[in-house]
Design a protein around this motif. Structure first.
Motif, PDB file in Angstrom:
ATOM      1  N   UNK A 105      16.278  20.489  22.989  1.00  0.00           N
ATOM      2  CA  UNK A 105      17.011  20.148  21.775  1.00  0.00           C
ATOM      3  C   UNK A 105      18.511  20.111  21.915  1.00  0.00           C
ATOM      4  N   UNK A 106      19.026  20.351  23.125  1.00  0.00           N
ATOM      5  CA  UNK A 106      20.476  20.329  23.339  1.00  0.00           C
ATOM      6  C   UNK A 106      20.895  18.917  23.733  1.00  0.00           C
ATOM      7  N   UNK A 162      19.556   8.652  18.109  1.00  0.00           N
ATOM      8  CA  UNK A 162      20.573   9.380  17.340  1.00  0.00           C
ATOM      9  C   UNK A 162      21.492   8.452  16.571  1.00  0.00           C
ATOM     10  N   UNK A 163      21.207   7.148  16.559  1.00  0.00           N
ATOM     11  CA  UNK A 163      22.081   6.180  15.899  1.00  0.00           C
ATOM     12  C   UNK A 163      22.121   6.422  14.400  1.00  0.00           C
ATOM     13  N   UNK A 164      23.304   6.200  13.766  1.00  0.00           N
ATOM     14  CA  UNK A 164      23.401   6.353  12.307  1.00  0.00           C
ATOM     15  C   UNK A 164      22.394   5.450  11.605  1.00  0.00           C
ATOM     16  N   UNK A 224      15.539  14.812  17.216  1.00  0.00           N
ATOM     17  CA  UNK A 224      16.051  13.642  17.923  1.00  0.00           C
ATOM     18  C   UNK A 224      16.710  12.569  17.067  1.00  0.00           C
ATOM     19  N   UNK A 225      16.617  12.659  15.745  1.00  0.00           N
ATOM     20  CA  UNK A 225      17.032  11.523  14.918  1.00  0.00           C
ATOM     21  C   UNK A 225      18.544  11.437  14.695  1.00  0.00           C
ATOM     22  N   UNK A 226      19.262  12.520  14.863  1.00  0.00           N
ATOM     23  CA  UNK A 226      20.700  12.514  14.614  1.00  0.00           C
ATOM     24  C   UNK A 226      21.451  12.824  15.901  1.00  0.00           C
TER      25      UNK A 226
END
Length: 342
Positions: free
Chosen positions: A104-105, A137-139, A227-229
């Motif tokens: 998660x890092x 991680x894309x907006x 992973x989404x942000x």
């Protein structure tokens, strides 16, 4: 008996659980054991090889095997030590980046892969994983509304919690039907419609708790938060995985959930929860094998020191050093270094 099976048998016999045959290459011996499914023995061979005759390849094989075994807490210091000895090794940097990503890092993973590409712009592993990580991680653009008339549109409004009202609990057949419809609605969403995915999974967890879908939604929601942000949402990960472990203690997802939960505790600075985690782990496993005891003790002691229980941390570090018995294993080296800093 085939030559390959005979070779594996000979290697297993010669290892004696702690080494390899005189004159034999530990890299080759460890690989043979790993192919035979003897992961713990293979790891011992790789680590003993690092102690007596370190090489970049041994660090890479040992780190990769630890990752395969999901022993990320041991993989990180080993790979960091390897990179310190072989600072030009892009394979070790790539591997550490992958381990960081798995725990998660994401920020440290991205930094490592960018450093690899600074040295070798054509490194395909770093390019692929960096692109994958940044894409995830894309907006997110303003999401569309849930499909008109769908179950999601009717059920997710205000559904933010994970525990439903017991008085309004649906019969199992209705829970199954609702969960299946919600998953069907999610399949129709744009993959970047994260808010609606979040709400729908929460609705499954809250309204369909007796179905297997609820457990899956806990895990998938933790993936979303991981992973989404740009940075993992550790608060969200902790919320859903604590619920999963408490509500479904016998779930097959629990072992991996505990590992991810521990990483989020650490990453978010919740050292008291890390301490509680290891207190419970040692109660459940009072006599772990040597490797587990040493790796668990390093993590436990680090958390104890951070909450100012330094005497207990010292005691654990000293036990690790004593257990090492002058073999100069990685865990003992880490323990000595941390002990000196207390």
């Amino acid at each position: 008996m085939s030559n390959r099976r005979w070779l594996v048998l000979v290697v297993c016999c010669l290892l004696g659980g702690a080494g390899w045959a005189a004159g034999e290459n530990p890299l080759d011996a460890g690989k043979q054991l790993e192919k035979a499914g003897q992961n713990e023995q293979a790891l011992t061979v790789f680590l003993d090889g690092i102690r007596t005759a370190p090489s970049e390849e041994l660090y890479r094989e040992a780190g990769s095997l630890l990752g395969k075994m999901q022993k990320y807490d041991r993989a990180v210091p080993l790979l960091e030590e390897g990179i310190a000895k072989y600072p030009q090794s892009t394979p070790l940097m790539n591997l550490l980046g992958l381990v960081r990503f798995k725990t998660g890092d994401t920020a440290k993973a991205i930094t490592l892969w960018e450093a690899v590409l600074d040295r070798n712009p054509n490194n395909s592993f770093a390019k692929d994983w960096l692109a994958k990580t940044k894409k995830e991680a894309a907006p997110v653009a303003e999401p569309p509304a849930a499909p008109t008339g769908s179950v999601a549109g009717r059920e997710t409004a205000g559904a933010t919690g994970l525990v439903g009202d017991p008085a309004g609990k649906l019969p199992l057949a209705e829970q199954e039907a609702l969960a299946k419809q919600l998953y069907k609605d999610m399949a129709a969403l744009d993959k970047y419609d994260l808010p609606n995915f979040d709400q729908m999974h929460r609705t499954v967890i809250r309204k369909c708790p007796d179905t297997d879908f609820a457990q899956q939604s806990c895990w998938r929601l933790s993936n979303l938060y991981l992973m989404a942000e740009d940075s993992p949402n550790h608060e969200g990960i902790i919320e859903v995985l604590e619920h999963l472990i408490k509500t479904y203690p016998d779930s097959l997802l629990v072992p991996e959930a505990k590992n991810r939960l521990l990483q989020s505790y650490r990453a978010s600075g919740q050292d008291h929860k890390v301490v509680v985690f290891y207190e419970e782990l040692f109660k459940l496993n009072p006599n772990p094998d040597e490797r587990d005891f040493m790796s668990w003790s390093l993590e436990y002691a680090e958390a104890l020191a951070k909450i100012d229980r330094k005497d207990q941390a010292r005691e654990l570090y000293e036990k690790v050093i004593q257990m090492d018995n002058n073999r100069d294993q990685l865990e003992a080296r880490v323990a000595r270094e941390r002990l000196a800093g207390l």
